[in-house]
Write a protein that holds these residues in place. Structure first.
Motif: not given
Length: 240
Positions: A121, A139-145, A151, A191-193
């Motif tokens: 992270l 900024t959370p990455a898309a694969d954390l959804a 997320v 929200t990711p991204g």
């Protein structure tokens, strides 16, 4: 029958055990939403099946006969965050991250500087401009959804975890600590991204017990999640 869960090797804190916040978020999955408090009893093992079981109105995480963690539901987490930190100030604070060059667990999934972007992270919190708390951007990455596109719960818990520990460096003489207990309340989807801000602050100290809290905001300052934590100061000869 209990659920079987595995804490993947990617999600470590110290090298041979699970990140505390991530593990707590996994245990919180035994509940149908709402605030949860999780107490860690031993370092969470990596890469082997663990039993997550509802019991006596709460939940336990077991490694065979060994109690790894236990949890209970709460009505609320009694945390009132300070005013939100702006993304610009959070970026300045991150540049002052005290463990950037001398991290005790550089491979930590949440705050380890040795983790590559998109793998860990990489939440690096440092003192704010006035020194009243610690903060950093995320900024959370898309694969954390998760399946709903937000997320996933365990990653929000993880993001709230390490900042509250790093904030404990504000106590005199503290160098390294491990999570003992964490309670979190997820108030709105993450929200990711999208850029967010994590901030953390101390609540008090009783010898080796260190009390702190954290909050996750969106860029507009809306509180999405809050947590409070109990950390245990580790003497040099007892660190994992």
């Amino acid at each position: 029958m209990p659920d079987r869960v595995v804490i993947g090797g990617r999600f470590n804190g110290p090298p041979a055990s699970g990140n505390g916040g991530y593990t707590c978020g996994v245990v919180a999955g035994a509940f149908d939403g709402g605030p949860v408090e999780v107490t860690l009893r031993v370092p969470p093992p990596l890469e082997r099946p663990l039993a997550l079981e509802r019991r006596d109105g709460g939940a336990v995480l077991l490694d065979g006969d060994v109690l790894v963690a236990e949890a209970r539901g709460l009505d609320a987490v009694d945390v009132e965050p300070p005013a939100p930190v702006s993304p610009a100030e959070a970026a300045r604070a991150a540049a002052r991250h005290p463990w950037r060059d001398t991290h005790p667990y550089p491979g930590c999934f949440v705050c380890g500087p040795a983790r590559a972007p998109g793998d860990g992270l990489r939440i690096f919190c440092g003192p704010t401009d006035d020194g009243s708390r610690f903060a950093g951007p995320w900024t959370p990455a898309a694969d954390l959804a998760g399946p709903d596109g937000a997320v996933a719960r365990e990653f929000v818990w993880a993001a709230l975890d390490c900042p509250s520990g790093i904030a404990c460096l504000a106590f005199d003489g503290v160098e390294v600590m491990l999570l003992g207990r964490m309670a979190a309340e997820l108030r709105a989807p993450v929200t990711p991204g999208v850029e967010h801000v994590v901030q953390a602050w101390t609540l008090g100290r009783e010898r080796r017990k260190l009390f702190s809290a954290s909050a996750l905001h969106d860029a507009d300052g809306r509180v999405l999640a809050v947590a409070r934590a109990v950390w245990i100061e580790m003497p040099p000869d007892a660190r994992p």
